[in-house]
Design an enzyme around this catalytic site. Structure first.
Site, PDB file in Angstrom:
ATOM      1  CE  LYS A   1      17.968  -1.802  -8.757  1.00  0.00           C
ATOM      2  NZ  LYS A   1      18.081  -2.166  -7.354  1.00  0.00           N
TER       3      LYS A   1
ATOM      4  NE  ARG B   1      30.152  -7.881 -10.264  1.00  0.00           N
ATOM      5  CZ  ARG B   1      29.154  -7.254 -10.854  1.00  0.00           C
ATOM      6  NH1 ARG B   1      27.917  -7.638 -10.653  1.00  0.00           N
ATOM      7  NH2 ARG B   1      29.380  -6.233 -11.638  1.00  0.00           N
TER       8      ARG B   1
ATOM      9  CD  GLU C   1      21.509  -9.207  -6.600  1.00  0.00           C
ATOM     10  OE1 GLU C   1      22.160  -8.992  -7.649  1.00  0.00           O
ATOM     11  OE2 GLU C   1      21.407  -8.389  -5.683  1.00  0.00           O
TER      12      GLU C   1
ATOM     13  CE  LYS D   1      21.285  -6.151 -17.920  1.00  0.00           C
ATOM     14  NZ  LYS D   1      21.886  -7.471 -17.718  1.00  0.00           N
TER      15      LYS D   1
ATOM     16  CE  LYS E   1      16.308   0.992  -5.623  1.00  0.00           C
ATOM     17  NZ  LYS E   1      16.568   0.834  -4.205  1.00  0.00           N
TER      18      LYS E   1
ATOM     19  CB  CYS F   1     -22.776  16.915   3.757  1.00  0.00           C
ATOM     20  SG  CYS F   1     -21.667  16.810   5.172  1.00  0.00           S
TER      21      CYS F   1
ATOM     22  CB  CYS G   1     -24.874  17.888   8.037  1.00  0.00           C
ATOM     23  SG  CYS G   1     -24.355  18.710   6.521  1.00  0.00           S
TER      24      CYS G   1
ATOM     25  CB  CYS H   1     -20.001  20.248   4.306  1.00  0.00           C
ATOM     26  SG  CYS H   1     -21.596  20.565   5.087  1.00  0.00           S
TER      27      CYS H   1
ATOM     28  CB  CYS I   1     -21.547  20.328   8.779  1.00  0.00           C
ATOM     29  SG  CYS I   1     -21.087  18.684   8.247  1.00  0.00           S
TER      30      CYS I   1
HETATM   31 ZN   LIG Z   1     -22.097  18.709   6.256  1.00  0.00          ZN
END
Ligand SMILES: [Zn+2]
Length: 540
Positions: free
Chosen positions: A5, A27, A60, A163, A187, A277, A280, A293, A299
Site C-alpha cells: 500500500k 481521487r 499512486e 487481491k 496495515k 537476580c 542482588c 527476585c 535486593c
Molecule cells: Zn534481587
C-alpha cells in the site's frame, strides 16, 4: 496478488481514443477530486501517449525516499510533500519535485487475471506496482516478508493489499457500499523497522519483577532514534525465541514504548533467562510469565526503587537516581525514615555534592514532614495500594485505624476486592517497623488529600504546541488549570499530555519532536490531537 500500500496520492489518468493523456485527476474517496492534468504531464513515469486508446489507468503518485532525503527536515513526510507538489499552480514547479508514479489498475480492457493487468500496464509503458503472489495459507508469511523489506524500499508503505487474482472471482465477490470484497488491506501497525538485537538486559523493578529490555542497533522510528525496545516479560522472551544478533521487527504500536514484535531472521546463541537476580545475585522465582527476585527485602534495585517511589510521592524534589544509589550504597538511606535523619554533613562526602546543594536537599526533606494520609499510604509502595486504593482508604479514618483493619473489614469496603485486601494488610504488617520509624518524624494529616487539585486533569501536566482551532492558547491553558492540571513551560519526561494543534508548514514543532524523542527513550507522554484533547475534557 500481494502489493504494498503506497503512502501517496491516488490519481486517475484518462487516455483518449488516440492514446493521448487528456485528463488526470486526484481521487478522494472514490470521487474525482482536483484536475491535475498539466502537473501529471510533468511526472516522468506517466506516459503522455500510449499505444492504445480509450482507457483509464489508476495509481499512486508518490515521492521516492531518495528524493525526499533532499527535503527531509523541512517536511514531515514524503506523502505531504508529494500532495503539495502535485497541487503546484505552475506545473514546472511540479517537475522540480521529481515525483514518481506506480500504476495498479486498468479500466476499459477485458482481462482475466490481476497479474495480466499488471503485465498490460507494463507493456503500455507504466511502472506497475511491485507485486507477488501467494495462496490463502501464505498470506501471513507474505505480510511479514513485506514488513521486513519495508525499510529497504525506496518508497513509504503503510501496509499491504491482498487481491483475488481472477477477475471473474472479483466480480462474483462484488463490492459493499464502501469497499470491494475481493481486496483486503492490512496495515503495518504503528511504525516498524527491522534491526539487529544486540543484547538483552534484565533489570529489577520496585515490585521485584525482573524485566527484559532489548538493546538494538540504532534505528529510526517516527523520526526518533531508538536503541532499546521493550520485551515485556520473561515469558515473552521465550515465546519470541530470541537469539543474539537476530534480525528483529521493532514496532511502536498504540502505546509509546517501542517493542520487539517478532524475529525476522534468527541470529546465533539463544537468549537465556537469568537464573540469578541481576541486581542482588539472589534466587529468582517464576510466576506464569514473570520472574521475580525471591528476596526483595535484601535486593538493592528493589530497595532503591522503593526509596525513589517514596520520595517522589511525598513531593520532595532533588533526589535523582544517581543520588539515591549513592545514599543506598553508603548506607545513609536504607529505610524511609532515613531521609529525615539526613544532615548536611552526611551528604558532603558524596559525588557532585556541595554545601549549597546538601543544605537544600536537607531543607527539602524537612519541608515534607506533614503528609496527607492518602499520600502517605501510596508512598509506602505496597503492592495494590496505589493512588486509587489509598484515596478510598483515607476516607476510613486515621492511619491507626487503617493499620488495624482486617482483610474481612477491608473486603467489605466497596470496590476493594479480596486480592487487594490481602496485599494491603500483609504490606502494612510487613512494613510495620518502617512505618513506626517514619512516624517519629512525620505527621500524617487525616482524611482526604485536600491539597491535591480535583478534576479530570488533576495533577496532570499538559502542554500545547501549534495553533489550536477551537480556542486561543491562553484559553486552553486556563481550561487545564480549571480542571486541576498544570501547564509547564517545556517538554520533559514527566509531561502527561502534549496537545498538537496545527503545526507551521505541516512540520513537527520542536516540542513535538522532543516529546517523540523522549517517548523513544521510554517516557510516557501521550501526544494528542486537538480533537482528542477536546474529547478528553468534560463538556462545559
Ligand atoms: Zn534481587
Amino acid at each position: 496478488v500481494v502489493s504494498p500500500k503506497i503512502d501517496g496520492v491516488a490519481i486517475a489518468l484518462r487516455y483518449d481514443a488516440t492514446g493521448r493523456l487528456h485528463l488526470a485527476a486526484t481521487r478522494g474517496n472514490g470521487f474525482v477530486g482536483e484536475e491535475v492534468t498539466a502537473q501529471a504531464h510533468r511526472i516522468a513515469e506517466i506516459p503522455h501517449r500510449i499505444s492504445e486508446g480509450e482507457l483509464e489507468v489508476r495509481g499512486e503518485v508518490f515521492m521516492r525516499r531518495s528524493v525526499f532525503a533532499r527535503y527531509a527536515g523541512k517536511f514531515a513526510n514524503p506523502r505531504n510533500l508529494a500532495a503539495g507538489a502535485l497541487k503546484q499552480k505552475d506545473p514546472r514547479k511540479t517537475a522540480e519535485y521529481e515525483l514518481s508514479f506506480f500504476a495498479y489498475d486498468l479500466l476499459g480492457r477485458e482481462v482475466e487475471l490481476e497479474t495480466e493487468k499488471i503485465e498490460m500496464l507494463r507493456h503500455l509503458g507504466f511502472v506497475p506496482i511491485e507485486s507477488s503472489r501467494t495462496g490463502k495459507e501464505g498470506m501471513i508469511a507474505e505480510f511479514r516478508r513485506w514488513a521486513a523489506r519495508r525499510e529497504a524500499l525506496d518508497y513509504e508503505t503503510d501496509g499491504v493489499v491482498f487481491k483475488v487474482n481472477r477477475i471473474s472471482e472479483q466480480r462474483r465477490l462484488g463490492e459493499t457500499a464502501h469497499h470491494p470484497r475481493y481486496a483486503i488491506a492490512y496495515k503495518f501497525q504503528g511504525e516498524s523497522a527491522v534491526t539487529t538485537l544486540e543484547d538483552v538486559i534484565w533489570s529489577v523493578a520496585r515490585s521485584g519483577v525482573v524485566t527484559p529490555v532489548g538493546i538494538i542497533a540504532p534505528v529510526t522510528l517516527s523520526g526518533a532514534t531508538v536503541t532499546r525496545a521493550s520485551l515485556h516479560n520473561a515469558g515473552n522472551v521465550e515465546k519470541l525465541g530470541l537469539t543474539r544478533n537476530a534480525r528483529v521487527e521493532v514496532m511502536r504500536r498504540g502505546g509509546v514504548i517501542p517493542h520487539i514484535e517478532f524475529v525476522v531472521e534468527a541470529g546465533d546463541e539463544p537468549v537465556a533467562l537469568p537464573d540469578r537476580c541481576p541486581s542482588c545475585g539472589g534466587p529468582l522465582r517464576r510466576e506464569e510469565d514473570f520472574l521475580y527476585c525471591a528476596r526483595p527485602d535484601r535486593c538493592r534495585d528493589v530497595q532503591i526503587g522503593r526509596l525513589a517511589h517514596f520520595i517522589d510521592r511525598i513531593g520532595c524534589e532533588g533526589f535523582g537516581p544517581r543520588l539515591l544509589e549513592q545514599l543506598y550504597d553508603t548506607g545513609l538511606v536504607r529505610e524511609f525514615a532515613d531521609f529525615f535523619r539526613l544532615r548536611t554533613a552526611d551528604l558532603l562526602p558524596l559525588e557532585r555534592m556541595g554545601e549549597t546543594l546538601a543544605r537544600k536537599l536537607v531543607a527539602n526533606v524537612q519541608a515534607h514532614r506533614t503528609i496527607p494520609l492518602a499520600t502517605f499510604l501510596e508512598a509506602l509502595g505496597i503492592p495494590e495500594l496505589g493512588k486509587h486504593v489509598a484515596t478510598i482508604l483515607a476516607r476510613y479514618g486515621s492511619l491507626d485505624r487503617i493499620r488495624r483493619l482486617t482483610e474481612e473489614e477491608l473486603t467489605a469496603i466497596h470496590s476493594i476486592g479480596a486480592v487487594i485486601a490481602r496485599s494491603v494488610v500483609e504490606g502494612l504488617a510487613r512494613h510495620a517497623e518502617e512505618i513506626d520509624h517514619l512516624l517519629e518524624f512525620v505527621t500524617v494529616t487525616p482524611g482526604e488529600d485536600a491539597e491535591k487539585p480535583q478534576g479530570p486533569l488533576a495533577g496532570k501536566k499538559v502542554l500545547f504546541t501549534g495553533k489550536l482551532q477551537s480556542m486561543e492558547r491562553k484559553e486552553a491553558q486556563n481550561l487545564v488549570t480549571r480542571l486541576g492540571g498544570r501547564c509547564p513551560s517545556g517538554v520533559s519526561r514527566d509531561l502527561d499530555f502534549l496537545v498538537v494543534g496545527e503545526e507551521r508548514g505541516g512540520k513537527k514543532s520542536t516540542k513535538h519532536r522532543k516529546a517523540e524523542a523522549l517517548n523513544a527513550q521510554g517516557a510516557g507522554i501521550r501526544i494528542l490531537t486537538e480533537a482528542e484533547f477536546l474529547e478528553m475534557i468534560p463538556k462545559v
